[in-house]
Enzyme design. Structure first.
Site, PDB file in Angstrom:
ATOM      1  N   CYS A   2       0.828  -1.190   0.000  1.00  0.00           N
ATOM      2  CA  CYS A   2       0.000   0.000   0.000  1.00  0.00           C
ATOM      3  C   CYS A   2       0.876   1.258   0.000  1.00  0.00           C
ATOM      4  O   CYS A   2       1.838   1.357   0.754  1.00  0.00           O
ATOM      5  CB  CYS A   2      -0.948   0.090   1.179  1.00  0.00           C
ATOM      6  SG  CYS A   2      -2.074  -1.289   1.290  1.00  0.00           S
ATOM      7  N   ARG A  28       4.192  -0.268  -4.539  1.00  0.00           N
ATOM      8  CA  ARG A  28       3.842  -0.752  -3.209  1.00  0.00           C
ATOM      9  C   ARG A  28       2.524  -1.523  -3.192  1.00  0.00           C
ATOM     10  O   ARG A  28       2.132  -2.085  -2.164  1.00  0.00           O
ATOM     11  CB  ARG A  28       3.762   0.416  -2.228  1.00  0.00           C
ATOM     12  CG  ARG A  28       5.060   1.172  -2.075  1.00  0.00           C
ATOM     13  CD  ARG A  28       4.913   2.268  -1.054  1.00  0.00           C
ATOM     14  NE  ARG A  28       4.595   1.729   0.244  1.00  0.00           N
ATOM     15  CZ  ARG A  28       5.475   1.330   1.147  1.00  0.00           C
ATOM     16  NH1 ARG A  28       6.752   1.427   0.889  1.00  0.00           N
ATOM     17  NH2 ARG A  28       5.098   0.860   2.313  1.00  0.00           N
ATOM     18  N   TRP A  75      -2.625  -2.817  -1.776  1.00  0.00           N
ATOM     19  CA  TRP A  75      -2.242  -4.234  -1.871  1.00  0.00           C
ATOM     20  C   TRP A  75      -3.130  -4.918  -0.848  1.00  0.00           C
ATOM     21  O   TRP A  75      -2.952  -4.749   0.361  1.00  0.00           O
ATOM     22  CB  TRP A  75      -0.770  -4.407  -1.529  1.00  0.00           C
ATOM     23  CG  TRP A  75      -0.235  -5.774  -1.753  1.00  0.00           C
ATOM     24  CD1 TRP A  75       0.309  -6.257  -2.909  1.00  0.00           C
ATOM     25  CD2 TRP A  75      -0.163  -6.839  -0.802  1.00  0.00           C
ATOM     26  NE1 TRP A  75       0.711  -7.563  -2.731  1.00  0.00           N
ATOM     27  CE2 TRP A  75       0.432  -7.956  -1.452  1.00  0.00           C
ATOM     28  CE3 TRP A  75      -0.548  -6.996   0.532  1.00  0.00           C
ATOM     29  CZ2 TRP A  75       0.656  -9.174  -0.820  1.00  0.00           C
ATOM     30  CZ3 TRP A  75      -0.328  -8.210   1.164  1.00  0.00           C
ATOM     31  CH2 TRP A  75       0.268  -9.285   0.494  1.00  0.00           C
ATOM     32  N   ASN A 101      -2.027   1.988   5.874  1.00  0.00           N
ATOM     33  CA  ASN A 101      -1.171   0.883   5.442  1.00  0.00           C
ATOM     34  C   ASN A 101      -0.871   0.071   6.694  1.00  0.00           C
ATOM     35  O   ASN A 101      -0.490   0.636   7.708  1.00  0.00           O
ATOM     36  CB  ASN A 101       0.098   1.477   4.827  1.00  0.00           C
ATOM     37  CG  ASN A 101       1.202   0.469   4.600  1.00  0.00           C
ATOM     38  OD1 ASN A 101       2.361   0.822   4.612  1.00  0.00           O
ATOM     39  ND2 ASN A 101       0.873  -0.774   4.390  1.00  0.00           N
ATOM     40  N   GLY A 102      -1.085  -1.243   6.613  1.00  0.00           N
ATOM     41  CA  GLY A 102      -0.813  -2.082   7.780  1.00  0.00           C
ATOM     42  C   GLY A 102      -1.978  -3.013   8.042  1.00  0.00           C
ATOM     43  O   GLY A 102      -2.827  -3.233   7.179  1.00  0.00           O
ATOM     44  N   GLU A 479      18.183 -17.203  -6.881  1.00  0.00           N
ATOM     45  CA  GLU A 479      17.718 -15.869  -7.256  1.00  0.00           C
ATOM     46  C   GLU A 479      17.210 -15.864  -8.703  1.00  0.00           C
ATOM     47  O   GLU A 479      16.191 -15.234  -9.001  1.00  0.00           O
ATOM     48  CB  GLU A 479      18.851 -14.845  -7.046  1.00  0.00           C
ATOM     49  CG  GLU A 479      18.540 -13.420  -7.459  1.00  0.00           C
ATOM     50  CD  GLU A 479      17.348 -12.791  -6.747  1.00  0.00           C
ATOM     51  OE1 GLU A 479      16.810 -13.378  -5.801  1.00  0.00           O
ATOM     52  OE2 GLU A 479      16.935 -11.707  -7.188  1.00  0.00           O
ATOM     53  N   LYS A 483      13.369 -14.778  -9.655  1.00  0.00           N
ATOM     54  CA  LYS A 483      13.045 -13.702 -10.595  1.00  0.00           C
ATOM     55  C   LYS A 483      12.060 -14.208 -11.647  1.00  0.00           C
ATOM     56  O   LYS A 483      11.082 -13.552 -11.969  1.00  0.00           O
ATOM     57  CB  LYS A 483      14.297 -13.160 -11.313  1.00  0.00           C
ATOM     58  CG  LYS A 483      15.230 -12.296 -10.513  1.00  0.00           C
ATOM     59  CD  LYS A 483      14.747 -10.886 -10.248  1.00  0.00           C
ATOM     60  CE  LYS A 483      13.987 -10.755  -8.964  1.00  0.00           C
ATOM     61  NZ  LYS A 483      14.660 -10.610  -7.722  1.00  0.00           N
ATOM     62  N   GLU A 486       8.598 -14.801 -10.149  1.00  0.00           N
ATOM     63  CA  GLU A 486       7.929 -13.564  -9.755  1.00  0.00           C
ATOM     64  C   GLU A 486       7.319 -12.813 -10.923  1.00  0.00           C
ATOM     65  O   GLU A 486       6.214 -12.293 -10.817  1.00  0.00           O
ATOM     66  CB  GLU A 486       8.950 -12.595  -9.154  1.00  0.00           C
ATOM     67  CG  GLU A 486       9.277 -12.789  -7.735  1.00  0.00           C
ATOM     68  CD  GLU A 486      10.245 -11.714  -7.282  1.00  0.00           C
ATOM     69  OE1 GLU A 486       9.915 -11.020  -6.338  1.00  0.00           O
ATOM     70  OE2 GLU A 486      11.334 -11.570  -7.874  1.00  0.00           O
ATOM     71  N   HIS A 502      18.340 -35.810  -5.924  1.00  0.00           N
ATOM     72  CA  HIS A 502      17.588 -36.411  -4.819  1.00  0.00           C
ATOM     73  C   HIS A 502      16.105 -36.070  -4.912  1.00  0.00           C
ATOM     74  O   HIS A 502      15.421 -36.017  -3.886  1.00  0.00           O
ATOM     75  CB  HIS A 502      18.163 -35.940  -3.475  1.00  0.00           C
ATOM     76  CG  HIS A 502      19.586 -36.369  -3.272  1.00  0.00           C
ATOM     77  ND1 HIS A 502      19.934 -37.621  -2.806  1.00  0.00           N
ATOM     78  CD2 HIS A 502      20.754 -35.721  -3.531  1.00  0.00           C
ATOM     79  CE1 HIS A 502      21.256 -37.718  -2.758  1.00  0.00           C
ATOM     80  NE2 HIS A 502      21.778 -36.582  -3.204  1.00  0.00           N
ATOM     81  N   LYS A 602       6.299  -4.250  -3.227  1.00  0.00           N
ATOM     82  CA  LYS A 602       7.734  -3.996  -3.056  1.00  0.00           C
ATOM     83  C   LYS A 602       8.199  -4.201  -1.622  1.00  0.00           C
ATOM     84  O   LYS A 602       9.239  -4.774  -1.378  1.00  0.00           O
ATOM     85  CB  LYS A 602       8.037  -2.563  -3.502  1.00  0.00           C
ATOM     86  CG  LYS A 602       9.499  -2.219  -3.446  1.00  0.00           C
ATOM     87  CD  LYS A 602      10.167  -2.485  -4.761  1.00  0.00           C
ATOM     88  CE  LYS A 602      11.651  -2.422  -4.689  1.00  0.00           C
ATOM     89  NZ  LYS A 602      12.261  -3.494  -5.472  1.00  0.00           N
TER      90      LYS A 602
END
Ligand code: F6R
Length: 607
Positions: A2, A28, A75, A101-102, A479, A483, A486, A502, A602
């Site tokens: 947010c 955000r 968000w 926000n929260g 990573e 990426k 995402e 394995h 973010k």
């Protein structure tokens, strides 16, 4: 999670600026958007679900009267993305407007209480209790500031709250506990926002609002007060070095691509960090009984690579913990002889903040590595390294990852040097190699971008891929897979190449893509064994190799090649670059917006 903005200015309509500020905060959250202004003693609002551009096309967010206003890009946590759940939220009489926000943990109990008093709710959100609580306070004769203070006594959880009401049409009242808010001032205009880029085109002077404080923004200035005892706070202005241009796309189609291209400069700037700051960080690690690296997501991959750097360069093997699991893993088994290194680009990730607070409570020292001056982690930390990526707007971390690695490399080298773990000749060689990285990364971008686009064009239809590496390249593989997952929404798994046989090898069939991160280090010959195992099962091999490695060229269907001259401890920095580019071109080839991947934000400010 947010984005919040509030502005009060002397002349002209504020809505177009709020709209643009929300665009700068869109990373955000971007499932809904809303703007509310006050003019002639009434509220004017436009909001809906959807991305800002889509909602603007439908509603024209610029067309609201008034010199004072607030805005929000969401968000979703409580309630699906919808018109009614979009912020701002209002009281029953449409006189109070709030963005938040929260997460308010006790919102259900508060909602029941307010419903029983006759309040009417429009949304399923936790936020909506706030304007209704304010409404009751105002009805009892309180000012907006007193009402917001009362709200902070009633709500439990984490919050950044921005409120305004028509009774006091010349002020915005803001408070926070656990979620970020920064304040800016230029001339008689006052700004409040979740993050600096929102008002960066107007000013790079900012003031922090700390947890447990309340601030009132008017044309005359900004007043800060402690909630605990009502005492005034004299807050200093901090000048930040970020520029408005850094928060623009600068001719690139997406922020992510621009930020990938900015990596050489970001590394170079981070390598110029003052040596005293690096030495102090190294000293903290050398003096600790045990060192724990805490991080999430991409920062966790930097931590994993950092662990290799420390082991190899300074003989120290820090524990690596997912911040979200820390409390449930250590069971109190840390103390004042230990050190926690919290790695978080935003400095606001709640999982990391909560874990660091827990460690601090048990007496541990905290070293923070973050990209954001004044962020929450910096206020917990005994010492902070501020990485020099500049603002990162793309949701998927790229250049902030790179500078975390550059900082960890410098601290590991300083620790190795101070403890004489490796001799000074080797230290000098490693330092020189680190100094060459901006050029090497630059050359990787220049030579591999077209290749990444072409290979993405070949492979974009494959739904699933494995990314494998050994040693530090395991972090590169993790990573690379993250990426791709995402932003291109492929199933992608990063694995230790040794571990791949394995279990994950069961996925492999004819043509299945397996990406190997294969620098010319001491893992290479064992990695070749893993390549052979995958080839024997029909896998299509894409390798990231050191240039002119003819053996690996022969074994691979596709190649990304990296210049010679990279020390093994730093290989992740150039070797991740083609994988960032590959993900970017996979996403764009599939028609996705890499800057705004679905369901992601973010900075993740919920547990
Ligand atoms: C991935 C990504 C996230 C973050 C994670 C931690 O591209 O950006 O996985 O790395 O949410 O964020 P910070 O570093 O802000 O603590």
């Amino acid at each position: 999670m947010c984005g919040i903005i509030g502005v009060i200015q002397e002349k002209g309509e504020v809505a177009p600026f709020i709209h643009q500020a929300l665009k700068r905060l869109e990373y955000r959250g971007y499932d809904s958007v809303g703007v509310t202004t006050i003019d002639m003693d009434r509220l004017y609002s436009k909001k809906d679900k959807g991305k800002i551009d889509d909602v603007h096309r439908k509603l024209n967010l610029d067309d609201l009267p008034g010199r004072i206003g607030i805005g929000h890009t969401r968000w979703a946590t409580h309630g699906i993305p919808s018109l009614f759940n979009s912020h701002p939220h209002f009281d029953c009489n449409n006189e109070v407007a709030v963005v938040h926000n929260g997460v308010i943990d006790n919102f259900l109990a508060l909602r029941e209480e307010l419903l029983s008093k006759g309040h009417k709710f429009d949304s399923e959100t936790d936020t909506e209790v706030i304007p209704h609580l304010i409404e009751d306070c105002i009805a009892d004769g309180m000012s907006l500031k007193e009402a917001v203070k009362y709200v902070t006594k009633r709500i439990e959880g984490t919050y950044a709250v921005v409120a305004m009401c028509i009774n006091e049409p010349d002020k915005i009242v803001v408070t926070r506990d656990g979620n970020p808010l920064v304040i800016g001032r230029k001339g008689s205009t006052s700004y409040v926002s979740s993050d600096i880029p929102a008002f960066l085109p107007m000013t790079n002077n900012m003031m922090l609002l700390l947890d447990g404080e309340i601030a009132t923004l008017t044309l005359d200035g900004i007043e800060f007060e402690k909630l605990s005892d009502g005492s005034q706070v004299n807050r200093k202005t901090i000048k930040i070095s970020w520029t408005a241009d850094q928060a623009q796309k600068g001719g690139f189609p997406h922020f992510m691509l621009k930020e990938i291209h900015e990596q050489p400069e970001a590394i170079a700037n981070t390598l110029r960090l003052p040596q005293e700051a690096i030495d102090k960080a190294a000293e903290l690690i050398l003096n600790a009984d045990k060192t724990y690296f805490l991080a999430m997501g991409t920062s966790g991959h930097a931590a994993l690579a950092g662990r290799h750097m420390f082991a190899s360069l300074s003989g120290i093997l820090p524990s690596l913990e997912l911040a979200s699991e820390f409390q449930d893993t250590v069971y109190g088994a840390i103390n004042d002889t230990d050190l926690v290194v919290a790695i978080t680009q935003s400095g606001e990730t709640t999982d990391t903040i909560v874990a660091a607070k827990y460690a601090k409570k048990l007496g541990s020292k905290i070293l923070a590595i973050t990209n954001v001056v004044g962020s929450s982690i910096t206020r917990l930390a005994d010492h902070t390294i501020i990485t020099q990526a500049g603002p990162e707007i793309g949701v998927a971390a790229t250049k902030t990852f790179m500078v975390q690695l550059a900082s960890l490399a410098q601290i590991a080298l300083a620790a190795g040097h101070r403890s004489s773990f490796i001799d000074s000749e080797i230290i000098s060689r490693k330092r020189e190699s680190l100094g060459r990285l901006p050029d090497i990364v630059s050359s990787v971008i220049a030579t591999q971008e077209a290749n990444a686009r072409r290979i993405a064009g070949e492979y974009y239809m494959h739904p699933s891929m494995l990314f494998l590496g050994r040693g530090i390249s395991m972090a590169t593989a993790y990573e690379g897979a993250l990426k791709l997952k995402e932003i291109a929404y492929n199933h992608a798994e990063g694995y230790s190449a040794g571990e791949s046989k394995h279990g994950p090898i069961a996925l492999v069939e004819d043509g299945y893509p397996v990406i190997f991160v294969a620098p010319n280090d001491n893992t290479r010959s064992r990695l070749i064994g893993n390549i052979m195992e995958m080839k024997a099962r029909g896998a299509s091999i894409i390798s990231v190799i050191e240039e002119e490695d003819t053996e690996l060229e022969f074994l691979s269907n596709e190649l990304f090649s990296i210049p010679h001259g990279v020390e093994p401890e730093f290989s992740i920095m150039p070797y991740i670059v083609p994988l960032q580019l590959f993900s970017y071109y996979m996403a764009t080839r599939k028609g996705y917006d890499p800057d705004k991947p679905r369901n992601l934000a973010k900075s993740v400010t919920v547990l």
